[in-house]
Design an enzyme around this catalytic site. Structure first.
Site, mmCIF file in Angstrom:
data_model
loop_
_atom_site.group_PDB
_atom_site.id
_atom_site.type_symbol
_atom_site.label_atom_id
_atom_site.label_comp_id
_atom_site.label_asym_id
_atom_site.label_seq_id
_atom_site.Cartn_x
_atom_site.Cartn_y
_atom_site.Cartn_z
ATOM 1 N N SER A 9 78.467 45.478 -53.370
ATOM 2 C CA SER A 9 77.725 46.354 -54.590
ATOM 3 C C SER A 9 77.942 47.092 -55.732
ATOM 4 O O SER A 9 79.034 47.802 -56.304
ATOM 5 C CB SER A 9 77.957 47.569 -53.181
ATOM 6 N N HIS A 34 73.201 44.062 -54.476
ATOM 7 C CA HIS A 34 72.926 44.966 -53.773
ATOM 8 C C HIS A 34 73.096 46.206 -54.679
ATOM 9 O O HIS A 34 74.130 47.382 -55.251
ATOM 10 C CB HIS A 34 74.417 45.047 -52.774
ATOM 11 N N ASP A 36 72.511 50.995 -54.942
ATOM 12 C CA ASP A 36 72.735 51.410 -53.818
ATOM 13 C C ASP A 36 72.089 52.764 -54.555
ATOM 14 O O ASP A 36 72.776 53.721 -55.132
ATOM 15 C CB ASP A 36 74.200 52.304 -53.130
ATOM 16 N N MET A 38 70.713 56.823 -54.383
ATOM 17 C CA MET A 38 70.988 58.150 -53.743
ATOM 18 C C MET A 38 70.791 59.282 -54.728
ATOM 19 O O MET A 38 70.790 58.750 -55.846
ATOM 20 C CB MET A 38 72.370 58.132 -53.328
ATOM 21 N N HIS A 67 68.611 49.942 -51.688
ATOM 22 C CA HIS A 67 69.433 50.190 -51.016
ATOM 23 C C HIS A 67 68.668 51.663 -51.168
ATOM 24 O O HIS A 67 69.900 52.432 -51.769
ATOM 25 C CB HIS A 67 70.942 50.471 -50.323
ATOM 26 N N MET A 69 68.606 55.450 -50.663
ATOM 27 C CA MET A 69 69.518 56.100 -49.585
ATOM 28 C C MET A 69 68.650 57.760 -50.552
ATOM 29 O O MET A 69 69.089 58.683 -51.257
ATOM 30 C CB MET A 69 70.966 56.407 -49.719
ATOM 31 N N MET A 138 75.157 50.338 -40.963
ATOM 32 C CA MET A 138 75.610 50.812 -41.675
ATOM 33 C C MET A 138 77.247 50.732 -41.372
ATOM 34 O O MET A 138 77.316 51.554 -39.963
ATOM 35 C CB MET A 138 75.362 52.671 -42.592
ATOM 36 N N GLY A 143 77.018 57.613 -48.624
ATOM 37 C CA GLY A 143 77.170 58.213 -49.520
ATOM 38 C C GLY A 143 78.054 57.754 -50.720
ATOM 39 O O GLY A 143 78.062 58.430 -52.066
ATOM 40 N N PHE A 144 79.385 57.251 -50.808
ATOM 41 C CA PHE A 144 80.188 56.994 -51.386
ATOM 42 C C PHE A 144 81.138 55.516 -50.686
ATOM 43 O O PHE A 144 80.762 55.421 -49.830
ATOM 44 C CB PHE A 144 81.747 57.698 -51.482
ATOM 45 N N GLY A 145 81.300 54.869 -52.136
ATOM 46 C CA GLY A 145 81.889 54.137 -51.829
ATOM 47 C C GLY A 145 83.548 53.470 -51.573
ATOM 48 O O GLY A 145 84.134 54.784 -51.602
ATOM 49 N N GLY A 146 83.937 52.749 -51.128
ATOM 50 C CA GLY A 146 85.792 53.228 -50.304
ATOM 51 C C GLY A 146 85.860 53.640 -49.392
ATOM 52 O O GLY A 146 86.873 53.474 -49.241
ATOM 53 N N ASP A 173 77.104 47.021 -44.618
ATOM 54 C CA ASP A 173 77.572 47.634 -45.159
ATOM 55 C C ASP A 173 78.707 49.178 -45.272
ATOM 56 O O ASP A 173 78.349 50.183 -44.708
ATOM 57 C CB ASP A 173 76.101 48.265 -45.802
ATOM 58 N N GLY A 174 79.444 48.750 -46.258
ATOM 59 C CA GLY A 174 80.754 50.221 -46.107
ATOM 60 C C GLY A 174 82.451 49.107 -45.346
ATOM 61 O O GLY A 174 81.815 48.753 -44.047
ATOM 62 N N GLY A 175 82.951 49.531 -46.134
ATOM 63 C CA GLY A 175 84.011 48.699 -45.607
ATOM 64 C C GLY A 175 84.256 47.777 -45.410
ATOM 65 O O GLY A 175 85.404 47.483 -44.603
ATOM 66 N N GLY A 195 81.712 46.647 -52.047
ATOM 67 C CA GLY A 195 81.612 46.928 -53.321
ATOM 68 C C GLY A 195 83.019 47.230 -53.967
ATOM 69 O O GLY A 195 83.470 46.046 -54.589
HETATM 70 C C1 DX5 Z 1 77.730 53.686 -48.875
HETATM 71 C C2 DX5 Z 1 77.074 51.794 -50.162
HETATM 72 C C3 DX5 Z 1 77.526 50.442 -49.484
HETATM 73 C C4 DX5 Z 1 78.296 50.484 -50.513
HETATM 74 C C5 DX5 Z 1 79.855 50.153 -50.211
HETATM 75 O O1 DX5 Z 1 76.252 54.731 -48.740
HETATM 76 O O2 DX5 Z 1 75.728 52.012 -48.714
HETATM 77 O O3 DX5 Z 1 77.017 50.237 -50.430
HETATM 78 O O4 DX5 Z 1 78.316 50.926 -51.811
HETATM 79 O O5 DX5 Z 1 81.168 50.574 -50.766
HETATM 80 P P1 DX5 Z 1 81.901 49.755 -50.365
HETATM 81 O O6 DX5 Z 1 82.257 48.399 -49.957
HETATM 82 O O7 DX5 Z 1 83.441 50.206 -51.020
HETATM 83 O O8 DX5 Z 1 82.549 50.671 -49.138
HETATM 84 ZN ZN ZN Z 2 74.598 50.071 -49.300
#
Ligand code: DX5
Ligand code: ZN
Length: 220
Positions: A9, A34, A36, A38, A67, A69, A138, A143-146, A173-175, A195
Site C-alpha cells: 500500500s 494498492h 488508498d 480517502m 481502494h 474509501m 479490512m 483511515g490510517f496506516g500503521g 488489509d490493515g496491520g 503498507g
Molecule cells: C487503511 C488502508 C490500508 C493501510 C494499510 O485505511 O486501507 O491499506 O494503508 O497500512 P498498514 O499495512 O500500515 O496497516
Molecule cells: Zn487499503
C-alpha cells in the site's frame, strides 16, 4: 492453493518520491500496487485522487488496485478507471447502490472488488460475490496506516472461503505483518496488502517474500 499475492500500500511510501517507490516495489517482486484513496468524509483522512494515479501509471506495468474509501464511489468510477486503475474496490458501507456501481466498473472493463469494514458481516457482500473478482477484508478500521490487526477478521475470511470455494481473491488489509499474514493465509486469504511492513522495511524484497509465508505452502 493459489499463489499468495502481495500488494504494497503506497499510503506508507515516500509521497515526494512516489514514482521511484512504485518502481522499487515492482523490482522487489510485488504483484499489485494498492492505492488508498480517502476523501475526508467516508474516513477521517484525505490522501490522493486520480491525478496522482495518472502520474505514477507509467512507472510500472503492475496492476493498480484502487481502494476507494470515499462516500460516493459511484460518482468517480470513470475518473479512477481512466487514471489507470485495473481493479476498483468499493465499500459496502459507502453511500451508493452496489449493483449499479459494479455495473459501472464492468462498463469501464475493469475488475471489481468489494471491501468490508471489520464490523460488517460477510452477509453484506453475499449477493454480489458472483459478480466480483475480489473481496477486501479490512483488518483495521480504514483511515490510517500503521494500526493493529483486528483478529476477528479471520473468522470472516474462513466464512467467505466456505461460501466461495477458491474463486475469489480474498485480500486482507490493515496491520498485515509476517505473523498476521500467516494467520490470514491459514484462514484462506490469498492477497496480503501491507503498507508499513513493506515500506518501513530495510529491504522491500525481503519483506514482500516473507509476507507470502512460503513455509506454509506445503502445509496448506
Ligand atoms: C487503511 C488502508 C490500508 C493501510 C494499510 O485505511 O486501507 O491499506 O494503508 O497500512 P498498514 O499495512 O500500515 O496497516
Ligand atoms: Zn487499503
Amino acid at each position: 492453493m493459489k499463489r499468495i499475492l502481495v500488494a504494497p500500500s503506497i499510503l506508507a511510501a515516500d509521497f515526494a518520491d512516489m514514482r521511484n517507490e512504485v518502481k522499487r516495489i515492482d523490482r522487489a517482486g510485488a504483484d499489485r500496487v494498492h492505492i488508498d484513496v480517502m476523501d475526508g468524509h467516508f474516513v477521517n483522512n484525505i490522501t490522493f485522487g486520480p491525478a496522482l494515479i495518472s502520474s505514477i501509471r507509467s512507472a510500472t506495468d503492475l496492476p493498480f488496485e484502487t481502494h476507494l474509501m470515499i462516500e460516493r464511489p459511484d460518482l468517480y468510477i470513470k475518473q479512477f478507471s481512466d487514471a489507470g486503475s485495473d481493479i476498483l474496490i468499493v465499500h459496502v458501507e459507502a453511500d451508493h447502490t452496489m449493483a449499479r456501481t459494479l455495473r459501472m466498473i464492468k462498463a469501464c472493463r475493469k475488475r471489481a472488488g468489494i471491501a468490508l469494514n471489520p464490523n460488517t458481516p460477510v452477509s453484506a457482500a453475499r449477493k454480489y460475490m458472483k459478480d466480483i473478482d475480489m473481496l477486501l477484508m479490512m483488518s483495521v478500521y480504514p483511515g490510517f496506516g500503521g494500526q493493529k490487526f483486528i483478529g476477528s477478521v479471520l473468522k470472516k475470511i474462513k466464512e467467505v472461503r466456505r461460501i466461495d470455494g477458491s474463486r475469489l481473491t480474498i485480500g486482507v488489509d490493515g496491520g498485515v505483518n509476517v505473523q498476521t499474514a500467516e494467520q490470514a493465509i491459514r484462514a484462506g486469504a490469498n492477497e496480503m496488502i501491507a503498507g508499513t511492513t513493506v515500506f518501513k522495511a530495510r529491504s522491500y524484497g525481503r519483506a514482500i517474500s516473507e509476507l507470502r509465508c512460503p513455509h506454509l505452502l506445503s502445509k496448506l
